[in-house]
Design an enzyme around this catalytic site. Structure first.
Site, PDB file in Angstrom:
ATOM      1  N   CYS A   1       0.809  -1.216   0.000  1.00  0.00           N
ATOM      2  CA  CYS A   1       0.000   0.000   0.000  1.00  0.00           C
ATOM      3  C   CYS A   1       0.843   1.267   0.000  1.00  0.00           C
ATOM      4  O   CYS A   1       0.334   2.349  -0.313  1.00  0.00           O
ATOM      5  CB  CYS A   1      -0.925   0.014   1.207  1.00  0.00           C
ATOM      6  SG  CYS A   1      -1.965  -1.441   1.354  1.00  0.00           S
TER       7      CYS A   1
ATOM      8  N   CYS B   1     -14.449  -0.882   6.661  1.00  0.00           N
ATOM      9  CA  CYS B   1     -13.427  -1.415   5.751  1.00  0.00           C
ATOM     10  C   CYS B   1     -13.360  -0.562   4.488  1.00  0.00           C
ATOM     11  O   CYS B   1     -14.393  -0.100   3.986  1.00  0.00           O
ATOM     12  CB  CYS B   1     -13.761  -2.845   5.344  1.00  0.00           C
ATOM     13  SG  CYS B   1     -14.022  -3.990   6.727  1.00  0.00           S
TER      14      CYS B   1
ATOM     15  N   HIS C   1      -9.217   3.259  -1.909  1.00  0.00           N
ATOM     16  CA  HIS C   1      -7.867   2.734  -1.679  1.00  0.00           C
ATOM     17  C   HIS C   1      -7.367   1.907  -2.868  1.00  0.00           C
ATOM     18  O   HIS C   1      -7.204   0.698  -2.767  1.00  0.00           O
ATOM     19  CB  HIS C   1      -7.874   1.895  -0.397  1.00  0.00           C
ATOM     20  CG  HIS C   1      -6.541   1.374   0.005  1.00  0.00           C
ATOM     21  ND1 HIS C   1      -5.351   1.993  -0.317  1.00  0.00           N
ATOM     22  CD2 HIS C   1      -6.190   0.261   0.726  1.00  0.00           C
ATOM     23  CE1 HIS C   1      -4.341   1.303   0.180  1.00  0.00           C
ATOM     24  NE2 HIS C   1      -4.835   0.250   0.814  1.00  0.00           N
TER      25      HIS C   1
END
Length: 376
Positions: free
Chosen positions: A78, A196, A319
């Site tokens: 990430c 989430c 994300h």
């Protein structure tokens, strides 16, 4: 004044866009960053991505006419996008190149159906321990120790979805209650769906160069990159805490700051609600065991003492792994220029970006990047 500055930033909209190719995503981000930076050559490019196909960097750059320069692709989970940014800064700092483009890009909607598939050569992967479960273990530990309540976990989601109402590039936004967050579908107990991050596609870009004293340049005061150390019972902390704390200490020292509380606005890696809570504590924004309370009482909300994730964060902005760090960077640049609109943190002069990627067996995270930026 810093020797290195961000001259321009840009991002795509974040969301599920399986019909939009990688070239289009990159074009949106890079063209905005180049226009923002003003005229001048690009001497080298660092590209962060995790799941894009081989050769993606040259393919998307060719479409924009950026050829015949060094192009380096990096993968750091990430933290891939912020790793590209860190390397671009180092290339400028050492004088290796003059003006450098950092690009992060990812199209998750065509790579996975649901959570990222664990690597089956790792013990955790062989048992199916996906990242939602790893973060859920941290949340369970905090709940067991009395360091957080279910309502405080949910408060992070409430806060970040509300912040994203003012971010037109965000994948999701909305006004939720704590009860609605807790009542959403269970993903990995105790983390529900609204706790989430979503599956996302997107791109982010930044042009980095020597500081020239321009009215819109944002200085890079300090930046640090670490990989995780072996993690286990020797650490009293949950997974991910130590690597964030150590990397932040390096970056803050390089920036000449005494503590993260000297920072005005922060973008952190909140892939799950517990991630923001752990990170705010590891950074030193709040005391250990106070991260959940800070979210619940508004300390980390817009208008609070330590605003965290005004963009909506990974939970709400989205994300797309390789692009995330550069989207965080773009948000902090806009904040420090006073260009963040309805999510603007008043008087922001110092900003911090933290991105942590994980997934390698027995390590406290694959990589973490922390950057400290200064207003023009």
């Amino acid at each position: 004044m810093s020797d290195i500055a961000v001259h321009g930033v840009g991002t795509s909209h974040f969301g599920r866009a399986p019909g939009t190719d990688l070239v289009t995503l990159a074009w949106t981000a890079v063209s905005e960053a180049l226009a923002d930076a003003g005229p001048g050559p690009i001497d080298a490019v660092w590209v962060g991505t995790v799941f894009a196909p081989a050769g993606v960097a040259q393919r998307v750059l060719r479409a924009m006419g950026i050829t015949r320069v060094p192009v380096v692709t990096v993968e750091n989970a990430c933290a891939s996008g912020t790793t590209a940014f860190a390397e671009a800064c180092e290339a400028v700092r050492t004088g290796r190149y003059g003006r450098v483009l950092a690009l992060g890009i990812e199209q998750m909607s065509t790579a996975f159906d649901g959570a990222i598939t664990p690597e089956d050569t790792d013990p955790e992967g062989a048992t199916g321990l996906a990242l939602p479960a790893l973060y859920a273990m941290a949340a369970t530990r905090y709940l067991h120790d009395g360091a957080v309540t279910p309502a405080q976990l949910a408060a992070v989601s409430v806060k970040n979805h509300a912040h994203a109402l003012h971010n037109p590039r965000a994948q999701y936004s909305g006004r939720y209650t704590v009860d609605e967050v807790l009542a959403s579908r269970m993903i990995a107990d105790p983390l529900t769906l609204l706790q989430c991050c979503p599956t996302s596609d997107g791109a982010g870009a930044a042009v980095v160069g020597p500081a020239r004293g321009g009215a819109r340049e944002v200085g890079v005061r300090g930046i640090a990159l670490r990989s995780g150390a072996p993690w286990g019972r020797r650490s009293p902390h949950v997974w991910g805490y130590d690597i964030v704390a150590e990397t932040a200490a390096d970056a803050l020292a390089a920036a000449g700051l005494h503590a993260a509380t000297d920072v005005d606005v922060v973008e952190v890696h909140d892939a799950f609600t517990i991630g923001e809570i752990v990170t705010t504590e590891a950074l030193g924004l709040v005391a250990p065991g106070e991260g959940g309370k800070a979210a619940e009482t508004g300390v980390t909300a817009l208008g609070g003492a330590h605003p965290v994730n005004p963009s909506g964060g990974l939970l709400s902005r989205g994300h797309p792994l390789g692009a995330t760090g550069l989207a965080q960077l773009a948000e902090i640049v806009w904040q420090l220029r006073g260009e963040a609109g309805g999510r603007q943190v008043d008087g922001a002069r110092i900003g911090l970006v933290e991105t942590m990627g994980g997934g390698v067996s027995a390590l406290d995270g694959n990589a973490c990047v922390v950057a400290v930026l200064e207003a023009p």
